[in-house]
Design a protein around this motif. Structure first.
Motif, mmCIF file in Angstrom:
data_model
loop_
_atom_site.group_PDB
_atom_site.id
_atom_site.type_symbol
_atom_site.label_atom_id
_atom_site.label_comp_id
_atom_site.label_asym_id
_atom_site.label_seq_id
_atom_site.Cartn_x
_atom_site.Cartn_y
_atom_site.Cartn_z
ATOM 1 N N PRO B 129 2.065 4.175 4.343
ATOM 2 C CA PRO B 129 0.716 3.598 4.336
ATOM 3 C C PRO B 129 0.698 2.245 5.048
ATOM 4 O O PRO B 129 1.541 1.386 4.781
ATOM 5 N N ILE B 130 -0.255 2.084 5.986
ATOM 6 C CA ILE B 130 -0.395 0.827 6.719
ATOM 7 C C ILE B 130 -1.658 0.145 6.206
ATOM 8 O O ILE B 130 -2.777 0.595 6.454
ATOM 9 N N GLN B 131 -1.437 -0.968 5.468
ATOM 10 C CA GLN B 131 -2.526 -1.574 4.712
ATOM 11 C C GLN B 131 -3.747 -1.890 5.566
ATOM 12 O O GLN B 131 -4.876 -1.561 5.212
ATOM 13 N N HIS B 132 -3.524 -2.557 6.715
ATOM 14 C CA HIS B 132 -4.691 -3.022 7.477
ATOM 15 C C HIS B 132 -5.472 -1.852 8.074
ATOM 16 O O HIS B 132 -6.678 -1.964 8.294
ATOM 17 N N ILE B 133 -4.797 -0.725 8.306
ATOM 18 C CA ILE B 133 -5.518 0.445 8.814
ATOM 19 C C ILE B 133 -6.313 1.092 7.676
ATOM 20 O O ILE B 133 -7.474 1.441 7.833
ATOM 21 N N GLU B 134 -5.665 1.180 6.496
ATOM 22 C CA GLU B 134 -6.372 1.746 5.342
ATOM 23 C C GLU B 134 -7.608 0.922 5.003
ATOM 24 O O GLU B 134 -8.612 1.450 4.536
ATOM 25 N N ASN B 135 -7.543 -0.397 5.213
ATOM 26 C CA ASN B 135 -8.689 -1.273 4.892
ATOM 27 C C ASN B 135 -9.610 -1.494 6.081
ATOM 28 O O ASN B 135 -10.575 -2.253 5.972
ATOM 29 N N ASP B 136 -9.288 -0.881 7.236
ATOM 30 C CA ASP B 136 -10.069 -1.079 8.463
ATOM 31 C C ASP B 136 -10.225 -2.575 8.798
ATOM 32 O O ASP B 136 -11.324 -3.047 9.110
ATOM 33 N N THR B 137 -9.130 -3.306 8.680
ATOM 34 C CA THR B 137 -9.124 -4.715 9.089
ATOM 35 C C THR B 137 -8.124 -4.863 10.242
ATOM 36 O O THR B 137 -7.430 -3.903 10.585
ATOM 37 N N ILE B 138 -8.085 -6.063 10.845
ATOM 38 C CA ILE B 138 -7.129 -6.296 11.933
ATOM 39 C C ILE B 138 -5.819 -6.775 11.319
ATOM 40 O O ILE B 138 -5.814 -7.539 10.342
ATOM 41 N N VAL B 139 -4.719 -6.300 11.851
ATOM 42 C CA VAL B 139 -3.397 -6.645 11.316
ATOM 43 C C VAL B 139 -3.249 -8.170 11.248
ATOM 44 O O VAL B 139 -3.664 -8.886 12.163
ATOM 45 N N PRO B 140 -2.686 -8.707 10.149
ATOM 46 C CA PRO B 140 -2.475 -10.164 10.098
ATOM 47 C C PRO B 140 -1.348 -10.575 11.055
ATOM 48 O O PRO B 140 -0.319 -9.918 11.129
ATOM 49 N N PRO B 164 2.808 -5.122 4.897
ATOM 50 C CA PRO B 164 3.492 -5.080 3.586
ATOM 51 C C PRO B 164 3.985 -3.653 3.322
ATOM 52 O O PRO B 164 3.201 -2.707 3.406
ATOM 53 N N LEU B 165 5.254 -3.515 3.019
ATOM 54 C CA LEU B 165 5.832 -2.180 2.787
ATOM 55 C C LEU B 165 6.805 -2.235 1.619
ATOM 56 O O LEU B 165 7.464 -3.255 1.410
ATOM 57 N N ASN B 166 6.911 -1.134 0.874
ATOM 58 C CA ASN B 166 7.982 -1.098 -0.121
ATOM 59 C C ASN B 166 9.323 -0.890 0.605
ATOM 60 O O ASN B 166 9.353 -0.611 1.800
ATOM 61 N N PHE B 213 -0.150 -8.163 -2.180
ATOM 62 C CA PHE B 213 1.106 -7.436 -2.089
ATOM 63 C C PHE B 213 1.327 -6.738 -3.411
ATOM 64 O O PHE B 213 1.252 -7.365 -4.458
ATOM 65 N N LYS B 214 1.607 -5.438 -3.336
ATOM 66 C CA LYS B 214 1.985 -4.766 -4.580
ATOM 67 C C LYS B 214 3.357 -5.269 -5.012
ATOM 68 O O LYS B 214 4.121 -5.814 -4.209
ATOM 69 N N ASN B 215 3.653 -5.036 -6.283
ATOM 70 C CA ASN B 215 4.880 -5.538 -6.910
ATOM 71 C C ASN B 215 6.138 -5.317 -6.078
ATOM 72 O O ASN B 215 6.982 -6.192 -5.956
ATOM 73 N N ASN B 216 6.247 -4.127 -5.510
ATOM 74 C CA ASN B 216 7.491 -3.762 -4.837
ATOM 75 C C ASN B 216 7.385 -3.856 -3.317
ATOM 76 O O ASN B 216 8.218 -3.330 -2.603
ATOM 77 N N GLU B 217 6.360 -4.531 -2.831
ATOM 78 C CA GLU B 217 6.188 -4.627 -1.387
ATOM 79 C C GLU B 217 6.740 -5.935 -0.838
ATOM 80 O O GLU B 217 6.587 -6.999 -1.446
ATOM 81 N N ILE B 218 7.368 -5.830 0.309
ATOM 82 C CA ILE B 218 7.862 -7.017 1.001
ATOM 83 C C ILE B 218 7.180 -7.079 2.371
ATOM 84 O O ILE B 218 6.811 -6.059 2.934
ATOM 85 N N PRO B 219 7.022 -8.304 2.898
ATOM 86 C CA PRO B 219 6.431 -8.392 4.233
ATOM 87 C C PRO B 219 7.466 -8.035 5.298
ATOM 88 O O PRO B 219 8.609 -8.462 5.231
ATOM 89 N N VAL B 220 7.047 -7.200 6.255
ATOM 90 C CA VAL B 220 7.910 -6.812 7.375
ATOM 91 C C VAL B 220 7.217 -7.287 8.659
ATOM 92 O O VAL B 220 6.024 -7.057 8.850
#
Lengths: 261, 261
Positions: B129-140, B164-166, B213-220
């Motif tokens: 899952p790619i957060q910014h695509i799921e939310n229809d926002t521009i990638v930070p 953000p990815l687990n 960020f969900k609990n188990n997500e780290i920024p990549v």
């Protein structure tokens, strides 16, 4: 550590019971394997367990019932060619001999599983420092809360090995180890140890504890070939033989032969 | 977002100034590019800058001086085929037009740089899952403390995009994006943002802020094609033209054509 780079030379010394050290670093261009020898009634279930759990149990050698040779992997007599063995009865270690001549019989089948040493050399060659090798200790290994896929009577928790790496090296190590699916492949986890059920990173169940983590280092976890030993403790077959941790079978296969890319 | 999967169709609409949206999701099997158009006196230095900084500036298109076409990438007129442009003078934005017909001249050279969208589709297809695509926002996107390799008058800080990815998805995303060295390749960092000079992960310099960020997500973090815009702000050439963030050049090249493996 003896400085022997030829696997045939190394096995000659091991065969004479003149090798008491861990095998890491010896003939390190060649594949080293984890050993599991089982009575025939367990052989199919164990083969199936390996097939269902390829990350911890990548099968690189599979003997014929009663035959102690492993022609695919070299001129090997499995009864003498591992520096030290463990003899198990119903999940308990009853002996740790230097050969298994007196335990071998016509009903036994040999399994050899790939080991992370095969990707550690490419990591080192890429300039990535591997803490346990720099300190000449055994890699720290942990029993996780992750269940292996069960097969027949074999089930149990995944064991992982851990290397502390900074982010840059962690990323590079994922790329490099991905090239080696036959020796555990890419890590199964990185970062927070508690997510995979590891309570205390400084207290591994197998191997030596890590030294300190530097400020920018995170733990990176690979599926580990000690998993079968943990599974044997849980599954308690009447009888089986493994290598002693760190004392592996040295084969004639080049690590690079296992690279997928 | 318009549901157009053919890049030629998409450019037809863009050419008529009838496309006002970001280009993410449009013709998403095809390579989208970051744009940089410079007067000839800067062209060699910028080409050299790209060569020295292949992760943020992977050059996938290189026009001829004065020629607005880019035959390698499709039937493209660079004066009209990007939804929105930015006109820069001495590091400041002076206009954001929908075509650059009145700014184009015989002395300009066009550079097109690969963009992370090319590996986002393979990530999504792998179930990540790619957060910014799921939310229809521009990638930070963040300006880091990492210096690019300077070339001539071009120098500046690396800009990164963040997802953000687990841990499991982070590992898989490293494998997948490694296949695409022409569109930023593997991440340059993961975990602690402060290690690369990012003070507040919730306040990106470009794009939209991440959600929680969900609990188990780290920024990549991946090197980002917005780096040249940051470099242009620092290096202040007399004149240049870029795309407006999120409004990319859609090419006829398949993302899969850029896969190294």
């Amino acid at each position: 550590m003896l400085n022997i780079q030829n696997p045939i030379e190394a096995r000659k010394i091991i065969r004479k019971n003149e090798y008491k050290d861990q095998t890491a670093g010896t003939a390190n261009k060649y594949v080293q394997g984890n050993l599991c020898i089982l009575p025939s009634k367990y052989a199919m279930d164990f083969a199936s367990f390996c097939q269902k759990n390829p990350k911890p149990c990548p099968l690189i050698g599979f003997g014929t019932k009663g035959d102690p040779s492993l022609k695919d992997l070299g001129d090997i007599d499995i009864r003498t060619d591992v520096p030290q063995y463990r003899i198990w009865e119903k999940g308990k270690i009853i002996d740790e001999p230097y050969d298994i001549k007196k335990y071998w019989n016509e009903d036994l089948t040999t399994f050899v599983l790939g080991c992370s040493m095969s990707f550690e050399l490419p990591l080192i060659e890429a300039g990535i420092p591997i803490q346990h090798i720099e300190n000449d200790t055994i890699v720290p290994m942990y029993r996780t809360s992750i269940d292996c896929e069960p097969a027949g009577q074999f089930s149990g928790k995944l064991v992982v090995s851990m290397r502390p790496l900074n982010s840059k090296d962690a990323i590079r190590s994922i790329q490099i180890s991905s090239r080696f699916p036959a020796v555990h492949g890419a890590p199964i986890h990185l970062g927070d140890p508690s997510e995979i059920g590891i309570k205390d990173i400084m207290n591994p169940e197998y191997g030596d504890p890590p030294k300190t983590f530097k400020n920018n280092e995170i733990p990176v976890f690979w599926a580990c070939g000690v998993t079968p030993q943990s599974v044997l403790q849980d599954s308690k077959p009447d009888f089986c033989i493994t290598h002693a941790p760190g004392k592996m079978l040295i084969t004639d296969k080049l690590n690079n032969d296992l690279a997928a890319l």
